[in-house]
Design a protein around this motif. Structure first.
Motif, PDB file in Angstrom:
ATOM      1  N   THR A 135       0.838  -1.198   0.000  1.00  0.00           N
ATOM      2  CA  THR A 135       0.000   0.000   0.000  1.00  0.00           C
ATOM      3  C   THR A 135       0.872   1.247   0.000  1.00  0.00           C
ATOM      4  OG1 THR A 135      -0.039   0.133   2.401  1.00  0.00           O
ATOM      5  CG2 THR A 135      -1.762  -1.213   1.351  1.00  0.00           C
ATOM      6  N   LEU A 136       0.238   2.387  -0.186  1.00  0.00           N
ATOM      7  CA  LEU A 136       0.960   3.656  -0.097  1.00  0.00           C
ATOM      8  C   LEU A 136       1.552   3.843   1.295  1.00  0.00           C
ATOM      9  CD1 LEU A 136      -1.494   5.970  -2.072  1.00  0.00           C
ATOM     10  CD2 LEU A 136       0.679   5.028  -2.859  1.00  0.00           C
ATOM     11  N   ALA A 137       0.839   3.365   2.306  1.00  0.00           N
ATOM     12  CA  ALA A 137       1.356   3.468   3.673  1.00  0.00           C
ATOM     13  C   ALA A 137       2.617   2.626   3.838  1.00  0.00           C
ATOM     14  CB  ALA A 137       0.290   3.030   4.670  1.00  0.00           C
ATOM     15  N   MET A 138       2.625   1.423   3.277  1.00  0.00           N
ATOM     16  CA  MET A 138       3.817   0.574   3.367  1.00  0.00           C
ATOM     17  C   MET A 138       5.008   1.226   2.676  1.00  0.00           C
ATOM     18  SD  MET A 138       2.276  -3.168   2.614  1.00  0.00           S
ATOM     19  CE  MET A 138       1.064  -3.933   3.666  1.00  0.00           C
ATOM     20  N   LEU A 139       4.761   1.841   1.531  1.00  0.00           N
ATOM     21  CA  LEU A 139       5.831   2.539   0.823  1.00  0.00           C
ATOM     22  C   LEU A 139       6.343   3.716   1.636  1.00  0.00           C
ATOM     23  CD1 LEU A 139       4.309   2.504  -2.781  1.00  0.00           C
ATOM     24  CD2 LEU A 139       6.173   1.080  -1.909  1.00  0.00           C
ATOM     25  N   ALA A 140       5.434   4.431   2.293  1.00  0.00           N
ATOM     26  CA  ALA A 140       5.833   5.562   3.132  1.00  0.00           C
ATOM     27  C   ALA A 140       6.652   5.091   4.330  1.00  0.00           C
ATOM     28  CB  ALA A 140       4.595   6.331   3.595  1.00  0.00           C
ATOM     29  N   ILE A 173       6.182  14.015   1.892  1.00  0.00           N
ATOM     30  CA  ILE A 173       6.338  13.629   3.295  1.00  0.00           C
ATOM     31  C   ILE A 173       4.990  13.675   4.006  1.00  0.00           C
ATOM     32  CG2 ILE A 173       7.409  14.243   5.497  1.00  0.00           C
ATOM     33  CD1 ILE A 173       9.714  15.496   3.780  1.00  0.00           C
ATOM     34  N   LEU A 174       4.257  14.758   3.813  1.00  0.00           N
ATOM     35  CA  LEU A 174       2.958  14.911   4.472  1.00  0.00           C
ATOM     36  C   LEU A 174       1.960  13.870   3.976  1.00  0.00           C
ATOM     37  CD1 LEU A 174       2.675  18.802   4.498  1.00  0.00           C
ATOM     38  CD2 LEU A 174       3.278  17.294   6.396  1.00  0.00           C
ATOM     39  N   GLU A 175       1.975  13.600   2.679  1.00  0.00           N
ATOM     40  CA  GLU A 175       1.081  12.585   2.119  1.00  0.00           C
ATOM     41  C   GLU A 175       1.439  11.210   2.666  1.00  0.00           C
ATOM     42  OE1 GLU A 175      -1.983  10.840   0.185  1.00  0.00           O
ATOM     43  OE2 GLU A 175      -1.636  12.989   0.317  1.00  0.00           O
ATOM     44  N   GLY A 176       2.729  10.918   2.763  1.00  0.00           N
ATOM     45  CA  GLY A 176       3.165   9.633   3.303  1.00  0.00           C
ATOM     46  C   GLY A 176       2.749   9.453   4.753  1.00  0.00           C
ATOM     47  N   ALA A 177       2.945  10.496   5.559  1.00  0.00           N
ATOM     48  CA  ALA A 177       2.543  10.436   6.965  1.00  0.00           C
ATOM     49  C   ALA A 177       1.033  10.259   7.075  1.00  0.00           C
ATOM     50  CB  ALA A 177       2.992  11.695   7.701  1.00  0.00           C
ATOM     51  N   SER A 178       0.299  10.940   6.228  1.00  0.00           N
ATOM     52  CA  SER A 178      -1.156  10.816   6.207  1.00  0.00           C
ATOM     53  C   SER A 178      -1.585   9.399   5.847  1.00  0.00           C
ATOM     54  CB  SER A 178      -1.734  11.818   5.209  1.00  0.00           C
ATOM     55  OG  SER A 178      -3.098  11.623   5.019  1.00  0.00           O
ATOM     56  N   GLN A 179      -0.916   8.792   4.881  1.00  0.00           N
ATOM     57  CA  GLN A 179      -1.230   7.418   4.482  1.00  0.00           C
ATOM     58  C   GLN A 179      -0.969   6.438   5.625  1.00  0.00           C
ATOM     59  OE1 GLN A 179      -2.688   6.258   1.802  1.00  0.00           O
ATOM     60  NE2 GLN A 179      -2.791   8.200   0.724  1.00  0.00           N
ATOM     61  N   ILE A 180       0.114   6.665   6.363  1.00  0.00           N
ATOM     62  CA  ILE A 180       0.453   5.791   7.489  1.00  0.00           C
ATOM     63  C   ILE A 180      -0.625   5.891   8.565  1.00  0.00           C
ATOM     64  CG2 ILE A 180       2.074   5.423   9.388  1.00  0.00           C
ATOM     65  CD1 ILE A 180       4.295   6.353   7.382  1.00  0.00           C
ATOM     66  N   ILE A 181      -1.011   7.119   8.912  1.00  0.00           N
ATOM     67  CA  ILE A 181      -2.031   7.312   9.943  1.00  0.00           C
ATOM     68  C   ILE A 181      -3.363   6.714   9.491  1.00  0.00           C
ATOM     69  CG2 ILE A 181      -3.377   9.054  11.187  1.00  0.00           C
ATOM     70  CD1 ILE A 181      -0.754  10.786  11.147  1.00  0.00           C
ATOM     71  N   SER A 182      -3.705   6.907   8.232  1.00  0.00           N
ATOM     72  CA  SER A 182      -4.946   6.336   7.703  1.00  0.00           C
ATOM     73  C   SER A 182      -4.936   4.815   7.787  1.00  0.00           C
ATOM     74  CB  SER A 182      -5.150   6.749   6.246  1.00  0.00           C
ATOM     75  OG  SER A 182      -5.321   8.138   6.150  1.00  0.00           O
ATOM     76  N   ALA A 183      -3.804   4.198   7.468  1.00  0.00           N
ATOM     77  CA  ALA A 183      -3.696   2.740   7.534  1.00  0.00           C
ATOM     78  C   ALA A 183      -3.815   2.251   8.975  1.00  0.00           C
ATOM     79  CB  ALA A 183      -2.372   2.283   6.929  1.00  0.00           C
ATOM     80  N   GLU A 184      -3.245   2.993   9.910  1.00  0.00           N
ATOM     81  CA  GLU A 184      -3.348   2.607  11.321  1.00  0.00           C
ATOM     82  C   GLU A 184      -4.796   2.672  11.795  1.00  0.00           C
ATOM     83  OE1 GLU A 184      -0.564   5.235  13.208  1.00  0.00           O
ATOM     84  OE2 GLU A 184       1.160   4.028  12.596  1.00  0.00           O
ATOM     85  N   ILE A 185      -5.514   3.702  11.379  1.00  0.00           N
ATOM     86  CA  ILE A 185      -6.926   3.828  11.737  1.00  0.00           C
ATOM     87  C   ILE A 185      -7.719   2.682  11.111  1.00  0.00           C
ATOM     88  CG2 ILE A 185      -9.009   5.227  11.399  1.00  0.00           C
ATOM     89  CD1 ILE A 185      -7.145   7.708  11.619  1.00  0.00           C
ATOM     90  N   SER A 186      -7.432   2.405   9.855  1.00  0.00           N
ATOM     91  CA  SER A 186      -8.145   1.351   9.140  1.00  0.00           C
ATOM     92  C   SER A 186      -7.927  -0.021   9.777  1.00  0.00           C
ATOM     93  CB  SER A 186      -7.683   1.325   7.687  1.00  0.00           C
ATOM     94  OG  SER A 186      -8.303   0.297   6.988  1.00  0.00           O
ATOM     95  N   ALA A 187      -6.753  -0.241  10.335  1.00  0.00           N
ATOM     96  CA  ALA A 187      -6.434  -1.542  10.925  1.00  0.00           C
ATOM     97  C   ALA A 187      -7.001  -1.724  12.330  1.00  0.00           C
ATOM     98  CB  ALA A 187      -4.917  -1.726  10.969  1.00  0.00           C
ATOM     99  N   ASN A 188      -7.498  -0.651  12.931  1.00  0.00           N
ATOM    100  CA  ASN A 188      -7.995  -0.716  14.309  1.00  0.00           C
ATOM    101  C   ASN A 188      -9.523  -0.639  14.299  1.00  0.00           C
ATOM    102  OD1 ASN A 188      -8.860  -0.015  16.953  1.00  0.00           O
ATOM    103  ND2 ASN A 188      -6.814   0.766  17.420  1.00  0.00           N
ATOM    104  N   MET A 189     -10.167  -1.793  14.462  1.00  0.00           N
ATOM    105  CA  MET A 189     -11.627  -1.861  14.370  1.00  0.00           C
ATOM    106  C   MET A 189     -12.316  -0.956  15.389  1.00  0.00           C
ATOM    107  SD  MET A 189     -14.150  -5.190  14.468  1.00  0.00           S
ATOM    108  CE  MET A 189     -13.700  -5.669  16.124  1.00  0.00           C
ATOM    109  N   ASN A 190     -11.844  -0.959  16.636  1.00  0.00           N
ATOM    110  CA  ASN A 190     -12.484  -0.139  17.667  1.00  0.00           C
ATOM    111  C   ASN A 190     -12.366   1.349  17.357  1.00  0.00           C
ATOM    112  OD1 ASN A 190     -13.204  -2.424  19.137  1.00  0.00           O
ATOM    113  ND2 ASN A 190     -11.282  -2.423  20.281  1.00  0.00           N
TER     114      ASN A 190
END
Length: 86
Positions: free
Chosen positions: A22-27, A59-76
């Protein structure tokens, strides 16, 4: 745990699904995790070594992708955010 519908089953299974890059993994590979972590701590400083190598937008887009992926992976967290937004 019993599920009432397919959506709940998909939510439970999501963390275990095989993932394509994913873009987050690349970031993360570029080292932007530290920038994402700083943003989560409300620190807006981007390390100078990143600014020398990458465009600030990347850099900002990459950080955003990482945070988005973390949110997506956390069901609660996803459910809490969805409830707050509704």
């Amino acid at each position: 745990m019993n599920s009432n519908n397919i959506k709940e089953v998909e939510e439970l299974y999501k963390p275990y699904k095989t993932k394509k890059k994913t873009l987050a993994m690349l970031a993360i590979e570029k080292g932007f995790q530290i920038v994402a972590d700083n943003f989560k701590k409300n620190i807006s400083k981007i390390p100078d070594n990143f600014l020398a190598k990458y465009d600030s937008t990347e850099i900002l887009e990459g950080a955003s992708q990482i945070i988005s992926a973390e949110i997506s992976a956390n069901m609660n967290l996803r459910h809490a955010l969805r409830d707050d937004l509704q």
